[in-house]
Design a protein around this motif. Structure first.
Motif, mmCIF file in Angstrom:
data_model
loop_
_atom_site.group_PDB
_atom_site.id
_atom_site.type_symbol
_atom_site.label_atom_id
_atom_site.label_comp_id
_atom_site.label_asym_id
_atom_site.label_seq_id
_atom_site.Cartn_x
_atom_site.Cartn_y
_atom_site.Cartn_z
ATOM 1 N N ASP A 13 0.848 -1.186 0.000
ATOM 2 C CA ASP A 13 0.000 0.000 0.000
ATOM 3 C C ASP A 13 0.888 1.242 0.000
ATOM 4 O O ASP A 13 1.615 1.493 0.961
ATOM 5 N N ARG A 14 0.808 2.038 -1.074
ATOM 6 C CA ARG A 14 1.683 3.203 -1.182
ATOM 7 C C ARG A 14 1.382 4.259 -0.126
ATOM 8 O O ARG A 14 2.212 5.125 0.140
ATOM 9 N N GLY A 15 0.204 4.218 0.480
ATOM 10 C CA GLY A 15 -0.128 5.171 1.534
ATOM 11 C C GLY A 15 0.265 4.692 2.915
ATOM 12 O O GLY A 15 0.081 5.413 3.901
ATOM 13 N N ALA A 16 0.813 3.491 3.014
ATOM 14 C CA ALA A 16 1.162 2.914 4.312
ATOM 15 C C ALA A 16 2.514 3.422 4.787
ATOM 16 O O ALA A 16 3.410 3.715 3.993
ATOM 17 N N LEU A 17 2.668 3.513 6.094
ATOM 18 C CA LEU A 17 3.960 3.851 6.684
ATOM 19 C C LEU A 17 5.006 2.800 6.326
ATOM 20 O O LEU A 17 6.188 3.112 6.148
ATOM 21 N N MET A 18 4.578 1.540 6.184
ATOM 22 C CA MET A 18 5.502 0.441 5.936
ATOM 23 C C MET A 18 5.809 0.229 4.458
ATOM 24 O O MET A 18 6.438 -0.762 4.095
ATOM 25 N N TYR A 19 5.385 1.149 3.582
ATOM 26 C CA TYR A 19 5.835 1.091 2.198
ATOM 27 C C TYR A 19 7.349 1.300 2.191
ATOM 28 O O TYR A 19 7.872 2.127 2.951
ATOM 29 N N PRO A 20 8.120 0.567 1.368
ATOM 30 C CA PRO A 20 9.580 0.527 1.555
ATOM 31 C C PRO A 20 10.334 1.807 1.224
ATOM 32 O O PRO A 20 11.424 2.021 1.748
ATOM 33 N N THR A 21 9.802 2.660 0.331
ATOM 34 C CA THR A 21 10.550 3.862 -0.030
ATOM 35 C C THR A 21 10.073 5.066 0.766
ATOM 36 O O THR A 21 8.888 5.177 1.088
ATOM 37 N N TYR A 22 10.995 5.949 1.064
ATOM 38 C CA TYR A 22 10.712 7.118 1.900
ATOM 39 C C TYR A 22 9.954 8.181 1.109
ATOM 40 O O TYR A 22 10.316 8.514 -0.021
ATOM 41 N N ARG A 23 8.902 8.709 1.714
ATOM 42 C CA ARG A 23 8.154 9.825 1.143
ATOM 43 C C ARG A 23 7.659 10.681 2.295
ATOM 44 O O ARG A 23 7.021 10.181 3.221
ATOM 45 N N TYR A 24 7.951 11.960 2.250
ATOM 46 C CA TYR A 24 7.530 12.838 3.341
ATOM 47 C C TYR A 24 6.023 13.085 3.296
ATOM 48 O O TYR A 24 5.445 13.316 2.236
ATOM 49 N N VAL A 25 5.402 13.024 4.451
ATOM 50 C CA VAL A 25 4.018 13.477 4.626
ATOM 51 C C VAL A 25 4.003 14.386 5.847
ATOM 52 O O VAL A 25 4.891 14.323 6.706
ATOM 53 N N ASN A 26 3.020 15.240 5.931
ATOM 54 C CA ASN A 26 2.906 16.160 7.061
ATOM 55 C C ASN A 26 2.773 15.364 8.361
ATOM 56 O O ASN A 26 1.868 14.538 8.510
ATOM 57 N N THR A 27 3.647 15.621 9.309
ATOM 58 C CA THR A 27 3.654 14.843 10.557
ATOM 59 C C THR A 27 2.912 15.531 11.691
ATOM 60 O O THR A 27 2.868 14.996 12.798
ATOM 61 N N ASN A 28 2.345 16.701 11.450
ATOM 62 C CA ASN A 28 1.564 17.359 12.498
ATOM 63 C C ASN A 28 0.298 16.551 12.770
ATOM 64 O O ASN A 28 -0.549 16.368 11.899
ATOM 65 N N GLY A 29 0.181 16.040 13.988
ATOM 66 C CA GLY A 29 -0.963 15.211 14.343
ATOM 67 C C GLY A 29 -0.973 13.856 13.666
ATOM 68 O O GLY A 29 -2.016 13.212 13.566
ATOM 69 N N ARG A 67 3.548 23.284 19.414
ATOM 70 C CA ARG A 67 2.276 23.289 18.703
ATOM 71 C C ARG A 67 1.276 22.354 19.371
ATOM 72 O O ARG A 67 1.638 21.293 19.882
ATOM 73 N N VAL A 68 0.008 22.758 19.374
ATOM 74 C CA VAL A 68 -1.072 21.903 19.845
ATOM 75 C C VAL A 68 -1.367 20.859 18.775
ATOM 76 O O VAL A 68 -1.607 21.202 17.611
ATOM 77 N N MET A 69 -1.343 19.591 19.159
ATOM 78 C CA MET A 69 -1.574 18.512 18.207
ATOM 79 C C MET A 69 -3.058 18.109 18.176
ATOM 80 O O MET A 69 -3.597 17.798 17.120
ATOM 81 N N ARG A 70 -3.687 18.066 19.345
ATOM 82 C CA ARG A 70 -5.110 17.726 19.423
ATOM 83 C C ARG A 70 -5.732 18.499 20.579
ATOM 84 O O ARG A 70 -5.052 18.892 21.526
ATOM 85 N N VAL A 71 -7.053 18.705 20.516
ATOM 86 C CA VAL A 71 -7.805 19.276 21.627
ATOM 87 C C VAL A 71 -8.739 18.187 22.148
ATOM 88 O O VAL A 71 -9.506 17.593 21.377
ATOM 89 N N LEU A 72 -8.652 17.895 23.437
ATOM 90 C CA LEU A 72 -9.383 16.800 24.058
ATOM 91 C C LEU A 72 -10.256 17.333 25.192
ATOM 92 O O LEU A 72 -10.244 18.526 25.493
ATOM 93 N N LEU A 73 -10.991 16.432 25.837
ATOM 94 C CA LEU A 73 -11.699 16.742 27.074
ATOM 95 C C LEU A 73 -11.102 15.894 28.186
ATOM 96 O O LEU A 73 -10.721 14.740 27.976
ATOM 97 N N ASN A 74 -11.052 16.464 29.398
ATOM 98 C CA ASN A 74 -10.406 15.778 30.514
ATOM 99 C C ASN A 74 -10.971 14.388 30.756
ATOM 100 O O ASN A 74 -10.228 13.427 31.037
ATOM 101 N N TYR A 75 -12.283 14.267 30.675
ATOM 102 C CA TYR A 75 -12.907 13.001 31.089
ATOM 103 C C TYR A 75 -12.513 11.815 30.206
ATOM 104 O O TYR A 75 -12.689 10.663 30.582
ATOM 105 N N GLY A 76 -11.954 12.103 29.028
ATOM 106 C CA GLY A 76 -11.559 11.011 28.131
ATOM 107 C C GLY A 76 -10.474 10.108 28.700
ATOM 108 O O GLY A 76 -10.302 8.982 28.235
ATOM 109 N N TRP A 77 -9.727 10.578 29.698
ATOM 110 C CA TRP A 77 -8.693 9.752 30.328
ATOM 111 C C TRP A 77 -9.272 8.730 31.302
ATOM 112 O O TRP A 77 -8.556 7.813 31.720
ATOM 113 N N LEU A 78 -10.536 8.878 31.653
ATOM 114 C CA LEU A 78 -11.100 8.066 32.718
ATOM 115 C C LEU A 78 -12.035 6.981 32.175
ATOM 116 O O LEU A 78 -13.055 6.651 32.777
#
Length: 454
Positions: free
Chosen positions: A202-218, A440-451
């Motif tokens: 799968d060319r969109g997979a991280l495990m595709y053998p050749t390196y291709r940059y994608v945006n890593t924010n989030g 940078r803020v990667m995600r916005v969550l709610l506190n209760y999600g940890w519980l």
């Protein structure tokens, strides 16, 4: 014999190196049967002929692990049989600071721990499960690197000895952006191998053998890789049992503050404080705390002074793992406690002024220790201080405004903690997942999600 002179043989060598494992058979000898040149070209899934598109694909920087077309996992499906894996970085690159490398490597491992029931812990001495190094050329195994470009890194599949060990070619220019070679993307790819993933078609997979940059924010693990690694380890499940009291629920000395137990799954839940203690997470509210364990199911609910008798409620808290010490703040004082111990360290409590805070500060809103910088951030109203744990003194130039240095998290912090390379800042019920190297803020969550409330 150069590639300019005999192009055909050079590309045949490329295919032999990376695509000749297609005929691996399961026998006592584990024979490797080399396919024909044309079959190998077709295996690459480019055009099947030696044209410009195929040549360009061969030139692309790539992983040093051979491509096995028929399997998403290595032969025999090797995998780790433990839930906590340690890793150690023995040699660092000079392209990034040590703290940047530590944070990026932790983030790469978290991509997997987010979706499978494995956790990863960095150690600084001894032999870890996964040993990591940056070095060019010959570096102690049978697969020397080839200089800038070409093979970027390689990793061993799970197993004893050198199983899982991961090596990065230090002749590359490692970055955390799209320039050079993005360490997060390559590290996450190699750690997929270290966990038992083979290359993907799968060319969109991280495990595709050749390196291709994608945006890593989030950035999160693509579905193909997620399904592959969950086929080995299963998904990271969420449990829904009710809270299990750690102490008797009847209190002979009831606290005047309301018991927050019923707020556990309220979307409006506000934490007074939060901290890790030996990888478990503690969330404080009105003199009680919820404990989220990495080993036990369910969320435990306990009154603070049944655990630490000198402390009635907690305004702020932070852990310094290297010292095995947790600091709890109440009003103008703070206590040092050995992790999980019920006794306070001798000499505590101490005044806030002992940390270098001005006498006008009557309480601390939040505090968090940042392992990569070895600084403790202390938040009061709309400002914060930076305390150097190594020098045991406040850094000069503080306080500074929160909005100036942490854009996006708001102007105040009610609770803060660190978890797997990210900082979590709570402002009311809203929580920002913050990645310090990017500021940078990667995600916005709610506190209760940890519980365990989803």
């Amino acid at each position: 014999m150069s590639c300019n002179i005999i192009l055909f043989f050079c590309y045949q060598g490329y295919l032999s190196q990376f695509y000749a494992d297609v005929g691996v058979t399961n026998s006592s000898v584990h024979r490797m049967v080399k396919t024909s040149f044309r079959q190998d070209l077709q295996t690459m899934q480019v055009t099947g002929v030696l044209d410009n598109e195929t040549v360009e694909a061969m030139k692309a920087p790539r992983c040093g692990v051979s491509d096995i077309s028929r399997y998403g996992h290595f032969d025999g499906k090797p995998r780790w049989k433990k839930r906590l894996l340690t890793y150690r970085i023995t040699q660092y690159t000079q392209d990034l600071t040590q703290s940047q490398v530590d944070a990026i490597i932790a983030q790469a491992f978290q991509l997997y721990s987010d979706v499978i029931p494995l956790d990863f812990k960095q150690v600084n001495s001894g032999t870890a499960d996964i040993m990591i190094l940056f070095k060019g050329g010959y570096h102690g195994d049978f697969y020397p690197f080839d200089g800038a470009g070409g093979v970027l890194a390689h990793a061993n599949s799970p197993g004893w000895g050198q199983g899982g060990d991961t090596h990065f070619d230090d002749d590359e220019r490692w970055t955390f952006t799209q320039r050079g070679v993005n360490l997060l993307l390559v590290a996450a790819h190699e750690f997929g191998h270290a966990l038992g993933l083979d290359h993907s078609r799968d060319r969109g997979a991280l495990m595709y053998p050749t390196y291709r940059y994608v945006n890593t924010n989030g950035y999160r693990l693509p579905d193909d890789d997620k399904h592959g690694v969950q086929a080995l380890y299963g998904p990271r499940t969420i449990t829904y049992p009710g809270p299990e009291p750690e102490e008797p629920t009847e209190d002979p000395n009831p606290d005047p503050l309301p018991n927050p137990r019923g707020e556990q799954c309220s979307r409006g839940l506000v934490f007074d404080a939060a901290t890790s203690i030996r990888r478990d997470l503690f969330f404080f509210k009105n003199g009680y705390y919820w404990r989220k364990s990495t080993t036990a199911t369910g969320i435990r609910f306990t009154k603070v002074n049944t655990k630490w008798s000198q402390i009635n409620y907690v305004d702020a808290a932070f852990e310094v793992p290297s010292k095995d010490v947790v600091y709890l703040f109440e009003g103008r004082q703070y206590w040092g406690i050995r992790a999980y111990a019920k006794t306070v360290i001798s000499g505590f409590p101490k005044s806030l002024t002992n940390l270098g805070l001005p006498s006008s500060v009557s309480k601390v809103d939040a505090a968090v220790y940042v392992p990569t910088t070895r600084k403790t951030l202390i938040f009061v109203n709309n400002q914060y201080w930076s305390y150097d744990q190594g020098r045991n003194q406040m850094d000069v130039g503080y306080p500074r405004y929160i909005t100036q240095d942490f854009p996006g998290i708001g102007s105040k912090v009610d609770a803060a903690f660190e978890n797997y390379g990210y900082l979590y800042f709570s402002d009311g019920p809203r929580q920002s997942e913050y990645y310090l190297p990017y500021r940078r803020v990667m995600r916005v969550l709610l506190n209760y999600g940890w519980l365990n409330c989803y």
